[in-house]
Write an enzyme that holds these catalytic residues in place. Structure first.
Site, PDB file in Angstrom:
ATOM      1  N   ASP A 103       0.876  -1.170   0.000  1.00 49.54           N
ATOM      2  CA  ASP A 103       0.000   0.000   0.000  1.00 49.54           C
ATOM      3  C   ASP A 103       0.915   1.223   0.000  1.00 49.54           C
ATOM      4  O   ASP A 103       1.511   1.552   1.021  1.00 49.54           O
ATOM      5  CB  ASP A 103      -0.904  -0.018   1.236  1.00 49.54           C
ATOM      6  CG  ASP A 103      -1.811   1.214   1.330  1.00 49.54           C
ATOM      7  OD1 ASP A 103      -1.782   2.036   0.399  1.00 49.54           O
ATOM      8  OD2 ASP A 103      -2.531   1.336   2.340  1.00 49.54           O
TER       9      ASP A 103
ATOM     10  N   ASP B 282     -12.944   5.025   1.092  1.00 54.59           N
ATOM     11  CA  ASP B 282     -11.507   5.043   1.404  1.00 54.59           C
ATOM     12  C   ASP B 282     -11.013   6.490   1.478  1.00 54.59           C
ATOM     13  O   ASP B 282     -10.864   7.164   0.462  1.00 54.59           O
ATOM     14  CB  ASP B 282     -10.742   4.273   0.332  1.00 54.59           C
ATOM     15  CG  ASP B 282      -9.300   3.982   0.738  1.00 54.59           C
ATOM     16  OD1 ASP B 282      -8.775   4.675   1.637  1.00 54.59           O
ATOM     17  OD2 ASP B 282      -8.698   3.071   0.152  1.00 54.59           O
TER      18      ASP B 282
ATOM     19  N   GLU C  62      -7.501   0.075  -4.681  1.00 57.33           N
ATOM     20  CA  GLU C  62      -7.542  -0.045  -3.226  1.00 57.33           C
ATOM     21  C   GLU C  62      -8.857  -0.636  -2.708  1.00 57.33           C
ATOM     22  O   GLU C  62      -8.845  -1.465  -1.794  1.00 57.33           O
ATOM     23  CB  GLU C  62      -7.246   1.311  -2.582  1.00 57.33           C
ATOM     24  CG  GLU C  62      -5.775   1.701  -2.745  1.00 57.33           C
ATOM     25  CD  GLU C  62      -5.486   3.167  -2.459  1.00 57.33           C
ATOM     26  OE1 GLU C  62      -6.415   3.892  -2.042  1.00 57.33           O
ATOM     27  OE2 GLU C  62      -4.335   3.591  -2.655  1.00 57.33           O
TER      28      GLU C  62
ATOM     29  N   LYS D 242       2.598  11.214  -3.173  1.00 54.20           N
ATOM     30  CA  LYS D 242       1.558  10.520  -3.951  1.00 54.20           C
ATOM     31  C   LYS D 242       0.621  11.526  -4.621  1.00 54.20           C
ATOM     32  O   LYS D 242       0.068  11.259  -5.682  1.00 54.20           O
ATOM     33  CB  LYS D 242       0.776   9.588  -3.033  1.00 54.20           C
ATOM     34  CG  LYS D 242      -0.295   8.745  -3.716  1.00 54.20           C
ATOM     35  CD  LYS D 242      -0.899   7.765  -2.734  1.00 54.20           C
ATOM     36  CE  LYS D 242      -2.022   6.941  -3.327  1.00 54.20           C
ATOM     37  NZ  LYS D 242      -2.554   5.983  -2.341  1.00 54.20           N
TER      38      LYS D 242
END
Length: 621
Positions: free
Chosen positions: A23, A210, A186, A86
């Site tokens: 992850d 999420d 994800e 990210k």
């Protein structure tokens, strides 16, 4: 040459070794594997902790430090300590400009749509290189903990990531020395972690909400006979816990009657306030939450109560609920038709978030698995499937080699990545590089190397009749459609004029198992040198484009510049031309930045004078 075998149905290298699940998060990253008991387990190497802060620090020798050790430099050396990378993956400066002030490091503004670069010391880094440093750390920790080499991984991304962001993630893995077996959404990983979909007879409609440090997405999955189908996805790749911190920070600046612009210039103070805001958020949402957070930074009072915090984040949380409504609408479903709601991402620990999600869906969301770990655990299960250890989940056929086109400098721009499920469709938008360009050559390649000369050419055609416009104005959509029979259709259209062209190709024609095997092995063997060469080509291409633009600007608008400015600009141009003769990426980027910085005010001046001339003698009533 070492022999490896390949499963052509999955495009997976077949070797008895562990495939890990990763992850790669905005705030924290972690790695998981399937333990000898067959259960997914996160790795806590040598007691360093499960979560690796997604932070990279570069010292004066450009040596990278990753994780908790790097976090120590957020205050002492903020300009060389990169966080939330990210959020920059697959993005241009224009995409992140409005948020640039919250980053304490320098993001290069080259006034173009090129992907961002970050400066630390005298070197320039792409988000891909920085993400690779985080992945290298995760790889090293996994190898140390498992006492075995780790060369293959499944890496998760938000379902909302576009093709460019997914490819950037894959490239980062390659640069870190990992063969990225699959880029997994994800929410799919989170569902797998809860065991949803492992029973082939099970049929469920699941929502995965999420909310991480920097990204939010909601996905609606229909799971039947072990097949995961995404019915709808929605979200925002620029919304997360970082925004909660920012809201608190802004509140404190306002309450203390401070000037935001002045605070933003003080990187250490800005970073101190950001970290304090994060601390306040955690304190108010702990298992035994504080009713009031009250600390001080010098003369700045940092006070926050639960009700004020909820009010500060209410708009952002409402944005996530709106995304949930849109996803349901796209899937043509109601909340009553949802069987389960799963929470993922550390920011779902926020009590206000849980309350709002429960209110909207009319059911208590599941968070019994640590939301920080749920995605990595699911990725490990997916990795186990790819390793051939599970037969209870059906994975559709995939393409064994990447498909893409040649871009400037002879680079391979991947449009459909290796291991993509088929049938599949993906596309990118391109533009011209020269003024008045009326034709565009589109060369299609197959392979895993960064330079097209190392890959296999499949076809080439020309998109003709593009209207003559300045470089950068035409918008050409190139779409790849790969059907279940392995037939690739490439479709190109210039959006302004509607000019189009398409071609049909059979990518796998004439490729033996041994050829595919060799192409994959070569891509892993040469990964580091390939990426290094790509960086040099990209730097040279950008520099050549800037030289062309600067010289053209002087010839067209020289009357708006002073003699000294023209002379200085030419000096910078010559310095950049000299740098182009070298193969040092950082020298080229430094000279490019020098020319960019010096000439940036010129275009604005020309525009101001043009407007003033147009308005001369006219009255505004």
């Amino acid at each position: 040459m070492a022999k490896i075998s390949i499963n052509l149905a999955t495009g997976a290298l077949q070797k008895e070794e562990i495939i890990v699940g990763i992850d790669l998060g905005t705030t924290n990253s972690l790695v998981a594997f399937i333990n000898p008991d067959g259960n997914p387990q996160v790795i806590n190497d040598a007691g360093k902790g499960i979560l690796v802060p997604s932070i990279v620090h570069f010292d004066e020798h450009n040596v990278a430090l990753v994780g908790s050790e790097a976090a120590c430099f957020l205050l002492t050396d903020p300009t060389n300590t990169i966080f939330s990378v990210k959020r920059l993956l697959g993005r241009s400066y224009k995409d992140v400009a409005e948020h640039a002030d919250v980053f304490s490091y320098k993001i290069i503004d080259d006034d173009s749509d090129a992907l961002v670069k970050i400066q630390a010391g005298n070197k320039f880094y792409t988000p891909i290189e920085l993400s690779a440093e985080i992945l290298k750390e995760l790889k090293a920790r996994a190898e140390h903990a498992l006492k075995t080499p780790v060369n293959r991984a499944v890496i998760t991304v938000p379902a909302y990531f576009n093709d460019s962001q997914r490819q950037a993630t894959r490239d980062a893995g390659k640069l870190a020395g990992l063969d990225v077996m699959r880029i997994v959404n994800e929410p799919t990983a989170a569902s797998l972690a809860y065991g949803i979909g492992l029973n082939p007879s099970q049929q469920k409609t699941v929502v995965v909400y999420d909310l991480g440090g920097g990204t939010f997405d909601v996905s609606i999955l229909q799971i039947q006979n072990g097949i995961f189908e995404v019915l709808a996805t929605n979200g925002n790749t620029y919304l997360g816990g970082d925004d909660f911190d920012r809201a608190i920070l802004n509140y404190w600046i306002e309450k203390n009657q401070l000037n935001f612009q002045e605070i933003a210039k003080d990187h250490v103070l800005m970073q101190t306030l950001r970290l304090k805001a994060e601390k306040a958020k955690r304190a108010l949402n702990a298992l035994s939450p504080q009713s009031l957070f009250n600390e001080q930074i010098g003369e700045i009072w940092c006070t926050l109560d639960k009700k004020t915090f909820d009010n500060l984040i209410a708009i952002k949380v409402e944005e996530t609920i709106t995304a949930c409504k849109n996803a349901l609408k796209d899937a043509d479903l109601t909340t009553e038709q949802i069987d389960e709601v799963i929470l993922g991402g550390g920011s779902t620990r926020t009590n206000y978030v849980k309350e709002k999600v429960a209110d909207f869906f009319g059911k208590i969301p599941r968070d019994d698995i640590n939301p920080d770990e749920v995605v990595a655990l699911g990725a490990a299960i997916q990795a186990d499937v790819l390793a051939g250890n599970r037969s209870d989940i059906l994975l559709l056929d995939v393409t064994p080699l990447s498909l893409g086109i040649e871009t400037m400098g002879g680079l391979m721009d991947v449009i459909i990545g290796r291991n993509s499920k088929v049938p599949t469709k993906a596309g990118r938008q391109y533009t011209t590089s020269v003024d008045g360009q009326v034709n565009m050559k589109i060369a299609v390649f197959q392979g895993e190397r960064d330079l097209v000369k190392e890959n296999r050419k499949l076809a080439e055609f020309e998109l003709k009749g593009i209207p003559a416009m300045p470089a950068g104005l035409p918008k050409v959509d190139i779409n790849f459609l790969l059907n279940a029979d392995g037939i690739l259709t490439v479709h190109a259209v210039e959006l302004r004029s509607g000019v189009k062209q398409e071609i049909e190709i059979t990518p796998s024609y004439g490729l033996s198992d041994e050829t595919v095997e060799k192409m994959l092995l070569d891509s892993i063997t040469h990964a580091k040198s390939d990426v290094a060469e790509r960086m040099i080509v990209e730097a040279k291409t950008a520099a050549e484009q800037l030289v062309y633009t600067a010289e053209r600007f002087i010839s067209k608008h020289g009357e708006f510049l002073t003699v000294a400015e023209i002379s200085e600009t030419n000096t910078h141009i010559e310095a950049l031309k000299t740098a182009l003769k070298s193969s040092d990426k950082d020298i080229i980027l430094n000279k490019t930045e020098d020319l960019n910085e010096f000439t940036r005010p010129f275009a604005e001046r020309v525009m101001d004078k043009a407007i003033a001339g147009a308005m001369k003698g006219k009255r505004v009533e």
